[in-house]
Design a protein around this motif. Sequence first.
Motif, mmCIF file in Angstrom:
data_model
loop_
_atom_site.group_PDB
_atom_site.id
_atom_site.type_symbol
_atom_site.label_atom_id
_atom_site.label_comp_id
_atom_site.label_asym_id
_atom_site.label_seq_id
_atom_site.Cartn_x
_atom_site.Cartn_y
_atom_site.Cartn_z
ATOM 1 N N ALA A 472 17.654 40.364 47.834
ATOM 2 C CA ALA A 472 19.082 40.321 48.152
ATOM 3 C C ALA A 472 19.659 41.729 48.248
ATOM 4 O O ALA A 472 20.471 42.019 49.146
ATOM 5 C CB ALA A 472 19.824 39.505 47.087
ATOM 6 N N ARG A 473 19.260 42.605 47.329
ATOM 7 C CA ARG A 473 19.749 43.986 47.381
ATOM 8 C C ARG A 473 19.276 44.689 48.653
ATOM 9 O O ARG A 473 20.023 45.443 49.288
ATOM 10 C CB ARG A 473 19.286 44.753 46.140
ATOM 11 C CG ARG A 473 19.975 44.326 44.846
ATOM 12 C CD ARG A 473 19.689 45.311 43.725
ATOM 13 N NE ARG A 473 18.277 45.364 43.387
ATOM 14 C CZ ARG A 473 17.700 44.605 42.452
ATOM 15 N NH1 ARG A 473 18.432 43.717 41.767
ATOM 16 N NH2 ARG A 473 16.415 44.723 42.186
ATOM 17 N N LEU A 474 18.007 44.422 49.022
ATOM 18 C CA LEU A 474 17.475 45.031 50.237
ATOM 19 C C LEU A 474 18.231 44.540 51.466
ATOM 20 O O LEU A 474 18.599 45.335 52.350
ATOM 21 C CB LEU A 474 15.986 44.705 50.359
ATOM 22 C CG LEU A 474 15.271 45.217 51.613
ATOM 23 C CD1 LEU A 474 15.400 46.728 51.733
ATOM 24 C CD2 LEU A 474 13.795 44.809 51.586
ATOM 25 N N ASP A 475 18.470 43.248 51.538
ATOM 26 C CA ASP A 475 19.202 42.706 52.675
ATOM 27 C C ASP A 475 20.606 43.295 52.749
ATOM 28 O O ASP A 475 21.115 43.595 53.849
ATOM 29 C CB ASP A 475 19.279 41.181 52.571
ATOM 30 C CG ASP A 475 17.943 40.512 52.871
ATOM 31 O OD1 ASP A 475 17.051 41.189 53.412
ATOM 32 O OD2 ASP A 475 17.809 39.305 52.552
ATOM 33 N N ALA A 476 21.230 43.458 51.596
ATOM 34 C CA ALA A 476 22.571 44.035 51.591
ATOM 35 C C ALA A 476 22.552 45.475 52.072
ATOM 36 O O ALA A 476 23.444 45.909 52.828
ATOM 37 C CB ALA A 476 23.157 43.963 50.177
ATOM 38 N N ALA A 477 21.534 46.236 51.673
ATOM 39 C CA ALA A 477 21.435 47.632 52.099
ATOM 40 C C ALA A 477 21.226 47.744 53.596
ATOM 41 O O ALA A 477 21.834 48.595 54.277
ATOM 42 C CB ALA A 477 20.288 48.314 51.359
ATOM 43 N N VAL A 478 20.404 46.863 54.165
ATOM 44 C CA VAL A 478 20.161 46.885 55.612
ATOM 45 C C VAL A 478 21.426 46.443 56.357
ATOM 46 O O VAL A 478 21.771 47.028 57.406
ATOM 47 C CB VAL A 478 18.962 45.984 55.965
ATOM 48 C CG1 VAL A 478 18.798 45.867 57.477
ATOM 49 C CG2 VAL A 478 17.686 46.533 55.340
ATOM 50 N N ALA A 479 22.106 45.445 55.827
ATOM 51 C CA ALA A 479 23.341 44.986 56.466
ATOM 52 C C ALA A 479 24.376 46.117 56.490
ATOM 53 O O ALA A 479 25.110 46.285 57.484
ATOM 54 C CB ALA A 479 23.899 43.779 55.729
ATOM 55 N N THR A 480 24.434 46.898 55.420
ATOM 56 C CA THR A 480 25.351 48.022 55.372
ATOM 57 C C THR A 480 24.997 49.058 56.440
ATOM 58 O O THR A 480 25.880 49.578 57.141
ATOM 59 C CB THR A 480 25.328 48.669 53.976
ATOM 60 O OG1 THR A 480 25.756 47.706 53.009
ATOM 61 C CG2 THR A 480 26.241 49.891 53.918
#
Length: 483
Positions: A472-480
Amino acid sequence: MKNPPESAEPHDVNASFRGGGQSVGCLDQINKASLVALAEARILEPGLARRIAAGILALVEEDRGRPPRWSADYLDYEPRLVALAGAEASCLHSGRSRQDISATIARMNLRAVLLDTSAALNEARQAILALAQLHQQTIVPAYTHGVQAQPTTLGHYLLALDAALARTGERMRAAYAHVNQGPLGAAALSTSSFALDRHRLAGLLGFDGLVVNAYDANHLAPVDTALEVAGALAIAAVQVGQFAQDLHAQYADAAPWITLQRGELVGVSSIMPQKRNPAALEQLRVQGSLLLGEMQSVALLSHNVRTGMFDYRAYDPVPGTRAVALLELLRKVAASLVVDRERALAEVHADYSTATELADVLLQRAGVPFRTGHRFASALTDFGRAQGLGLRDIPYREAARIYEAMASQPLPLDAHAFAEAISPEAMVFGRKGAGGPQLAEVERMLAAQRRALADAGSWVQARRDALAQAAARLDAAVATLAS
């Protein structure tokens, strides 16, 4: 090991980098982690990082709902990304190689195997302990050399099986600690001139640490970590096979004391209407043997091979599907066993498995040397079998006569003490040693093993939660980055 798909030619030099749907998902996560680390290290300028992030997310969305791609080879992936984000999107591959990508995918698949197998093992253990709870006082025969040896309780036997499976669970957890170390950023074998933070890469993918030496990360550690996982699964296969054989042996008797419930686990002969075949027990043995063979192939493929070779490069170096299915079948078998307590006790009475206790009682109550008591119990056994009698059917006067003829003195046990000495109940529930079948010890072991099983279940859930949170943290970082 899975073979490459039919579309890969036998001589295809990239065949080691192919993979199934799960490996494709791992590659998506690896690409996301690489992008974040490259952007954070300012190796990629923000505009390019944004385009690559958008391209990665677009490809993930494009693949959603479609049959899984068969290839997790980055060289098959990169052209698709370049088509969306431009030629500079190939900078995503800065500081890495298909070598460390392959090693990372293999570890991500291995940890999934360990978690899935551990969960299945825990469920099987739950069923075994539930059965043990019901049969703490069910006296059954136990065997050595395939011959009835001494009586115990079914609960005691099942706790032994669970203890063995618990050790396999410990092996899996120990293997997980070695498997869940990140190799990404090792590149081919010596890292690169890009200042990538390998610890950050590992954390982004949910790894607990780093395979520090870059040569080790790609060319030695993949072998021994796979072998460690394969070893744990091979031991599980052997343990399940032992249990299957113990149960199957009872079916040689016309009236088994333990059987499978009628239903999906039992087969009926196509010609002999009386047959009720224990098909599930046969499948436990067969699938266990096949699993053991698969695990040996892991060692054979990595044996006598130079580092850097193709042989041990599979994305799924230890396939776990069969192990999970085997343990699920074990759970079903344990949950469907039917025990005839009276029949089990009758089998104990039909043989001489309490003769050991007779020798012990003579020593404890009358100071008769153990070997003398042993010879007496053996002589009594020979006499009873010659007469077609069970041990408790031998008249006390005959037992006294045999002892006096052998020892030149009266039998130092009266009729009541003699009957008690050869009683299965007195023998089983009068045990004194730690780990015996006496009720207090069985209850203690059952409680301890239930606590250990709860801890094992919590361990699986905690690891799955940690991986989900990292994703989830990785997905959030990529989305950012993409925004």
